[in-house]
Design a protein around this motif. Structure first.
Motif, mmCIF file in Angstrom:
data_model
loop_
_atom_site.group_PDB
_atom_site.id
_atom_site.type_symbol
_atom_site.label_atom_id
_atom_site.label_comp_id
_atom_site.label_asym_id
_atom_site.label_seq_id
_atom_site.Cartn_x
_atom_site.Cartn_y
_atom_site.Cartn_z
ATOM 1 N N ALA A 1 60.792 22.440 -48.439
ATOM 2 C CA ALA A 1 59.678 23.145 -47.644
ATOM 3 C C ALA A 1 59.262 24.295 -48.459
ATOM 4 C CB ALA A 1 60.306 23.930 -46.431
ATOM 5 N N SER A 2 59.765 24.705 -49.793
ATOM 6 C CA SER A 2 59.035 25.770 -50.714
ATOM 7 C C SER A 2 58.871 25.015 -52.023
ATOM 8 C CB SER A 2 60.177 26.629 -50.696
ATOM 9 O OG SER A 2 61.201 26.237 -51.462
ATOM 10 N N GLY A 3 58.267 25.794 -52.642
ATOM 11 C CA GLY A 3 57.623 25.322 -54.142
ATOM 12 C C GLY A 3 56.369 24.562 -53.830
ATOM 13 N N PRO A 4 55.725 24.079 -55.012
ATOM 14 C CA PRO A 4 54.459 23.908 -55.053
ATOM 15 C C PRO A 4 53.750 22.795 -53.853
ATOM 16 C CG PRO A 4 55.544 22.789 -57.057
ATOM 17 C CD PRO A 4 56.402 23.540 -56.195
ATOM 18 N N CYS A 5 54.861 21.834 -53.386
ATOM 19 C CA CYS A 5 54.191 21.123 -52.328
ATOM 20 C C CYS A 5 54.796 21.216 -50.990
ATOM 21 C CB CYS A 5 54.620 19.654 -52.939
ATOM 22 S SG CYS A 5 53.716 19.101 -54.367
ATOM 23 N N GLY A 6 55.345 22.388 -51.062
ATOM 24 C CA GLY A 6 56.113 22.807 -49.618
ATOM 25 C C GLY A 6 55.156 22.797 -48.482
ATOM 26 N N GLU A 7 53.852 22.978 -48.502
ATOM 27 C CA GLU A 7 53.106 23.052 -47.498
ATOM 28 C C GLU A 7 52.733 21.680 -47.134
ATOM 29 O OE1 GLU A 7 52.367 25.666 -45.258
ATOM 30 O OE2 GLU A 7 53.647 26.616 -46.737
ATOM 31 N N GLN A 8 52.399 20.792 -48.117
ATOM 32 C CA GLN A 8 52.439 19.290 -47.776
ATOM 33 C C GLN A 8 53.626 18.687 -47.178
ATOM 34 O OE1 GLN A 8 51.594 20.881 -50.515
ATOM 35 N NE2 GLN A 8 49.572 20.190 -51.476
ATOM 36 N N PHE A 9 54.648 19.178 -47.528
ATOM 37 C CA PHE A 9 55.849 18.535 -46.884
ATOM 38 C C PHE A 9 56.260 19.005 -45.553
ATOM 39 C CE2 PHE A 9 60.426 19.416 -45.694
ATOM 40 C CZ PHE A 9 60.827 18.122 -45.840
ATOM 41 N N LYS A 10 55.890 20.502 -45.288
ATOM 42 C CA LYS A 10 56.011 20.947 -44.023
ATOM 43 C C LYS A 10 54.734 20.081 -43.020
ATOM 44 C CE LYS A 10 57.157 25.476 -45.020
ATOM 45 N NZ LYS A 10 56.740 27.184 -44.848
ATOM 46 N N SER A 11 53.726 19.875 -43.397
ATOM 47 C CA SER A 11 52.620 19.084 -42.846
ATOM 48 C C SER A 11 53.243 17.628 -42.301
ATOM 49 C CB SER A 11 51.476 19.372 -43.379
ATOM 50 O OG SER A 11 50.535 18.460 -42.884
ATOM 51 N N ALA A 12 53.498 17.049 -43.333
ATOM 52 C CA ALA A 12 54.082 15.756 -43.227
ATOM 53 C C ALA A 12 55.272 15.819 -42.101
ATOM 54 C CB ALA A 12 54.197 15.162 -44.414
#
Length: 129
Positions: free
Chosen positions: A53-64
């Motif tokens: 949920a953190s890191g450069p793709c955290g927002e994409q992970f949270k969304s998915a």
């Protein structure tokens, strides 16, 4: 240096402890609650997410993951393909942080999306059981 040695006597061990135990507070925001909080929200700080949920793709992970968690489709998460695709595309930009499977194996994006959905489903089932 950094360590300190303390010697205790037999009498020290025989004296009852004066430590007070504090009952767990279910509303303590710092207490680990698992993946799903009592109110049904996702606990993004859960160690079970492995930092996804953190890191450069955290927002994409949270969304998915949010889409999948709240999905009401008959095939849970089938309405989240776009979010998982965005997460996958982001992760491919950071191969050191998000190692891919053997690059010699060709996989279609549909296979990767299905794998992502299955992994999320398994993770959610393991936490909720």
């Amino acid at each position: 240096g950094k360590d300190r040695i303390i010697f205790v006597t037999k009498e020290d061990h025989e004296t009852p402890s004066s430590a007070e135990l504090v009952a767990d507070d279910p509303d303590d925001p710092y207490e680990e609650q698992g993946l799903i909080l009592p109110n049904g929200d996702i606990n993004w700080n859960c160690p079970c997410l492995g930092g996804m949920a953190s890191g450069p793709c955290g927002e994409q992970f949270k969304s998915a993951f949010s889409c999948f968690h709240y999905s009401t489709e008959e095939i849970k998460g089938s309405d989240c393909v776009d979010q998982f695709r965005a997460m996958q595309e982001c992760m491919q930009k950071y191969p050191d942080l998000y190692p891919q499977e053997d690059e010699n194996e060709e996989k279609s994006s549909k296979d990767l999306e299905a794998t992502s959905l299955e992994a999320s489903a398994a993770k959610e089932e393991n936490v909720s059981s």
